[in-house]
Design a protein around this motif. Structure first.
Motif, mmCIF file in Angstrom:
data_model
loop_
_atom_site.group_PDB
_atom_site.id
_atom_site.type_symbol
_atom_site.label_atom_id
_atom_site.label_comp_id
_atom_site.label_asym_id
_atom_site.label_seq_id
_atom_site.Cartn_x
_atom_site.Cartn_y
_atom_site.Cartn_z
ATOM 1 N N ALA A 58 106.282 -35.732 -95.032
ATOM 2 C CA ALA A 58 105.348 -36.196 -96.054
ATOM 3 C C ALA A 58 105.868 -35.832 -97.434
ATOM 4 N N ASN A 59 105.683 -36.744 -98.367
ATOM 5 C CA ASN A 59 106.112 -36.540 -99.748
ATOM 6 C C ASN A 59 104.917 -36.237 -100.636
ATOM 7 N N CYS A 60 105.178 -35.411 -101.635
ATOM 8 C CA CYS A 60 104.176 -35.069 -102.636
ATOM 9 C C CYS A 60 104.561 -35.794 -103.917
ATOM 10 N N MET A 77 99.676 -36.929 -101.310
ATOM 11 C CA MET A 77 100.463 -36.640 -100.112
ATOM 12 C C MET A 77 100.463 -37.861 -99.208
ATOM 13 N N VAL A 78 101.654 -38.425 -99.007
ATOM 14 C CA VAL A 78 101.796 -39.599 -98.142
ATOM 15 C C VAL A 78 102.973 -39.393 -97.189
ATOM 16 N N LEU A 79 102.900 -40.051 -96.048
ATOM 17 C CA LEU A 79 104.032 -40.013 -95.125
ATOM 18 C C LEU A 79 105.238 -40.649 -95.809
ATOM 19 N N ALA A 80 106.425 -40.225 -95.422
ATOM 20 C CA ALA A 80 107.656 -40.736 -96.044
ATOM 21 C C ALA A 80 107.848 -42.226 -95.797
ATOM 22 N N VAL A 142 106.403 -32.142 -92.241
ATOM 23 C CA VAL A 142 107.382 -31.384 -93.012
ATOM 24 C C VAL A 142 107.224 -31.804 -94.476
ATOM 25 N N ILE A 143 107.064 -30.804 -95.346
ATOM 26 C CA ILE A 143 106.832 -31.043 -96.774
ATOM 27 C C ILE A 143 107.733 -30.125 -97.599
#
Length: 172
Positions: A58-60, A77-80, A142-143
């Motif tokens: 996940a990306n911030c 916060m979204v999935l890649a 994973v972040i």
């Protein structure tokens, strides 16, 4: 060539965390950290090298929302595998006239974290954390860790349970 990640409790390795992140994880259960090659911190390169799928990552995204001469910041916060609908969903949710990705220098300065490692853990208290429903449903994502040389693993429920978290569908 796939490399393996050595996960340990984040509280055991505060040296792998940005200072605000180290303070934030002290109060959270089940957050793990793994050291990585900082050259591979960007999501696609990280996932390929370490064998993590994009839908486990996940990306911030830091957003600057403007209205009436005031700029407010939020984290999404979204999935890649997804793109944040900044100009639609996020702008309306934040009741802003205009919303855009925050400039890199602003995001780094305001978070106390490295670009490419910004995470929702340890953000300024006044920032809302908008967590996409698909992230909240993940048993483990994973972040970033606040620095480029490590990653955190945390449950979606932990992210959804952060004090300023709001769960909604962030895709357009």
């Amino acid at each position: 060539m796939e490399m393996t990640l050595q996960w340990v409790p984040a509280t055991v390795r505060p040296d792998l965390l940005a200072d605000p992140v180290a303070r934030a994880v002290a109060d959270l259960e089940g957050v793990e950290v793994a050291e990585i090659d900082p050259e591979l911190a960007d999501t696609a390169a990280f996932c390929e090298r370490y064998g993590v799928s994009l839908d486990e990552s996940a990306n911030c995204v830091v957003v600057a929302a403007k209205r009436g001469g005031e700029t407010r910041y939020a984290a999404c916060m979204v999935l890649a595998t997804m793109r944040v609908d900044v100009n639609g969903v996020v702008r309306r949710h934040l009741d802003a006239r205009k919303a855009s990705f925050a400039p890199m220098a602003d995001a780094v300065e305001r978070t106390g974290m490295e670009y490419g490692g910004i995470t929702p853990l340890g953000l300024p208290e006044e920032w809302p954390v908008l967590v996409d429903t698909r992230v909240a449903e993940q048993p483990r994502v994973v972040i970033g860790s606040g620095v480029r040389r490590s990653k955190l693993a945390v449950s979606g429920a932990t992210l959804a349970g952060l004090k300023k978290a709001e769960v909604l569908s962030l895709a357009g």
